[in-house]
Motif scaffolding. Structure first.
Motif, short mmCIF file in Angstrom:
data_model
loop_
_atom_site.label_atom_id
_atom_site.label_comp_id
_atom_site.label_asym_id
_atom_site.label_seq_id
_atom_site.Cartn_x
_atom_site.Cartn_y
_atom_site.Cartn_z
N GLN A 2 48.59 -0.11 12.15
CA GLN A 2 47.62 -1.17 12.42
C GLN A 2 46.90 -1.63 11.15
OE1 GLN A 2 47.04 -2.50 15.51
NE2 GLN A 2 48.54 -1.18 16.49
N GLY A 3 47.30 -1.08 10.00
CA GLY A 3 46.63 -1.41 8.76
C GLY A 3 45.25 -0.80 8.65
N GLN A 4 45.03 0.36 9.30
CA GLN A 4 43.72 1.00 9.35
C GLN A 4 43.83 2.46 8.93
OE1 GLN A 4 42.65 0.58 13.47
NE2 GLN A 4 42.29 -1.62 13.33
N THR A 5 42.68 3.09 8.70
CA THR A 5 42.60 4.53 8.53
C THR A 5 41.80 5.11 9.68
OG1 THR A 5 40.56 4.49 7.23
CG2 THR A 5 42.65 4.27 6.02
N VAL A 6 42.02 6.38 9.97
CA VAL A 6 41.34 7.01 11.10
C VAL A 6 39.84 7.08 10.87
CG1 VAL A 6 41.13 9.13 12.45
CG2 VAL A 6 43.39 8.36 11.69
N MET A 7 39.43 7.65 9.75
CA MET A 7 38.01 7.85 9.52
C MET A 7 37.30 6.54 9.18
SD MET A 7 37.98 10.88 10.41
CE MET A 7 36.23 11.20 10.23
N GLY A 8 38.02 5.61 8.58
CA GLY A 8 37.43 4.30 8.34
C GLY A 8 37.13 3.58 9.65
N THR A 9 38.02 3.72 10.61
CA THR A 9 37.80 3.11 11.92
C THR A 9 36.64 3.77 12.64
OG1 THR A 9 40.15 2.54 12.09
CG2 THR A 9 38.88 2.59 14.14
N LEU A 10 36.55 5.09 12.55
CA LEU A 10 35.43 5.79 13.18
C LEU A 10 34.11 5.36 12.54
CD1 LEU A 10 34.26 7.95 15.06
CD2 LEU A 10 34.74 9.65 13.27
N ARG A 11 34.09 5.25 11.23
CA ARG A 11 32.86 4.81 10.56
C ARG A 11 32.46 3.40 11.00
NH1 ARG A 11 34.50 5.67 5.85
NH2 ARG A 11 35.20 3.56 5.32
N PHE B 33 23.62 7.29 5.93
CA PHE B 33 23.77 6.26 6.96
C PHE B 33 23.20 4.92 6.47
CE2 PHE B 33 21.17 4.21 10.37
CZ PHE B 33 22.21 3.50 10.95
N SER B 34 22.00 4.95 5.87
CA SER B 34 21.38 3.71 5.40
C SER B 34 22.24 3.04 4.32
CB SER B 34 19.98 4.00 4.86
OG SER B 34 19.12 4.42 5.90
N LYS B 35 22.81 3.83 3.43
CA LYS B 35 23.66 3.28 2.37
C LYS B 35 24.92 2.64 2.96
CE LYS B 35 22.12 6.61 -1.12
NZ LYS B 35 22.52 7.79 -1.95
N LEU B 36 25.54 3.32 3.91
CA LEU B 36 26.75 2.78 4.54
C LEU B 36 26.43 1.50 5.32
CD1 LEU B 36 28.33 6.11 5.84
CD2 LEU B 36 29.31 4.60 4.08
N PHE B 37 25.28 1.51 6.02
CA PHE B 37 24.88 0.35 6.80
C PHE B 37 24.66 -0.86 5.88
CE2 PHE B 37 22.23 -2.48 9.24
CZ PHE B 37 22.65 -2.30 10.56
N ARG B 38 23.99 -0.63 4.76
CA ARG B 38 23.72 -1.74 3.84
C ARG B 38 25.01 -2.24 3.21
NH1 ARG B 38 18.96 -2.09 -0.74
NH2 ARG B 38 19.41 -4.23 -1.39
N ALA B 39 25.92 -1.34 2.87
CA ALA B 39 27.19 -1.76 2.29
C ALA B 39 28.00 -2.59 3.28
CB ALA B 39 27.99 -0.53 1.85
N ARG B 40 27.87 -2.27 4.57
CA ARG B 40 28.64 -2.99 5.60
C ARG B 40 27.99 -4.31 5.99
NH1 ARG B 40 30.66 -5.88 8.48
NH2 ARG B 40 32.01 -5.51 10.28
N PHE B 41 26.67 -4.34 6.17
CA PHE B 41 26.01 -5.52 6.73
C PHE B 41 25.11 -6.26 5.75
CE2 PHE B 41 26.67 -2.65 10.44
CZ PHE B 41 27.59 -3.44 11.11
N GLY B 42 24.91 -5.72 4.54
CA GLY B 42 24.13 -6.42 3.54
C GLY B 42 22.64 -6.19 3.61
N LEU B 43 22.19 -5.45 4.62
CA LEU B 43 20.77 -5.12 4.78
C LEU B 43 20.65 -3.66 5.17
CD1 LEU B 43 19.59 -8.19 6.93
CD2 LEU B 43 19.20 -7.88 4.47
#
Length: 331
Positions: A265-274, A308-318
């Motif tokens: 599917q062009g995905q990784t397991v842990m990337g999809t979970l994240r 979590f806050s760092k990952l959230f900001r990297a994903r959504f910009g805030l």
């Protein structure tokens, strides 16, 4: 990239679309073509709705709610019916069916079963019942199961993938009742994934005792494993320390097969979970008037609020706090 799923169509039937005097006959012919539906008791109004997705591979998904009714097998109606078997999930209400002469079997919400229309007896559904079902070609189901299908109750403890399939059926039932949320291409992909997961469950069920991770040259099992893993992730995304090994066990396969399914599917397991966890966190932020980042992180499966806050900001910009402030200021 995985191949595109064949197109599918969404159909809606409702008893209120027909005048009361013709309602029962019209519903019996349009919604219960393979079985004999008995007339409701005198004075009881028939109130039912059926939504169906028809797609490639000869499968049909449906979700139906209804007032109380009874149906039974009828050779004259089955004579022209296609060779299909039906996986059914009871979502609400109760079904009472003949298990043996003079005996009845009750099935309540959460019950998953495989039913062969040719072997049906009498089935009675209670008031306010709702079901989700997937009709599969008999020969395809038989090849997956490794034997002739029959009426079979599938307990969660009997098959690893039963909870995943039940969750998938419930998820698709919710989406077909909200057709504005997704488009035809997404419906087609979901239907294809549901079919693949159902066949994988039947395959694993039929091979119990001989190993559940055997090769199958007839059909790729990646789509089924991918769908099973996604449902398992959704159910357990809040679990701290959820890893690929646990997800593989929940999907009824080895880690190697799990990785292959996501790579297809062009995905990784842990990337999809994240991604799933972050999307859940975003939704919870927008629903909650108050925000506690630590509690939110824990609720979504993140052990460290800072990470979590760092990952959230990297994903959504805030940051989560900034997203919450923007969401509630706009509201």
């Amino acid at each position: 990239m995985p191949p595109a799923a064949p197109p599918c169509t969404l159909e809606r039937l409702h008893t209120h679309d027909v005048e009361p005097a013709l309602r029962f006959d019209a519903w019996r012919e349009r919604a219960h073509q393979w079985v004999e539906m008995l007339p409701p008791p005198p004075g009881a109004a028939l109130d039912a709705e059926l939504l169906m997705l028809r797609g490639g591979g000869g499968c049909v998904f449906g979700t139906m709610r209804s007032s109380a009714y009874e149906m039974h097998a009828a050779a004259r109606r089955m004579a022209h019916a296609p060779g299909m078997v039906v996986l059914t999930l009871i979502q609400s209400g109760e079904m009472l069916r003949d298990a043996a002469p003079g005996e009845h079997q009750r099935a309540g919400p959460g019950t998953l079963g495989l039913y062969d229309p040719w072997r049906m007896g009498s089935y009675r559904w209670s008031e306010g019942s709702r079901e989700a079902f997937l009709a599969l070609p008999r020969d395809v189901a038989q090849a997956a199961l490794g034997r002739e299908p029959g009426n079979l109750a599938i307990a969660p403890g009997r098959c690893t993938l039963a909870p995943a399939l039940a969750a998938q059926l419930g998820h698709l039932a919710l989406l077909v009742r909200q057709p504005q949320r997704i488009d035809a291409a997404e419906y087609a992909g979901l239907l294809d994934a549901t079919r693949a997961l159902a066949l994988l469950m039947l395959r694993n069920l039929g091979r119990q005792g001989a190993g559940v991770d055997l090769p199958d040259a007839r059909e790729s099992l990646h789509a089924g494993r991918h769908a099973a893993a996604l449902r398992f992730m959704e159910l357990h995304a809040h679990t701290q320390g959820l890893d690929a090994g646990s997800i593989a066990r929940g999907a009824g396969c080895s880690r190697t097969r799990l990785y292959e399914a996501f790579a297809a599917q062009g995905q990784t397991v842990m990337g999809t979970l994240r991604e799933l966890r972050l999307q859940r966190a975003q939704g919870l932020i927008e629903q909650s008037p108050r925000l506690h980042v630590g509690a939110l992180a824990w609720r979504c499966g993140f052990g460290d609020p800072s990470d979590f806050s760092k990952l959230f900001r990297a994903r959504f910009g805030l940051t989560p706090s900034q997203w919450h402030q923007r969401a509630w200021a706009a509201g």
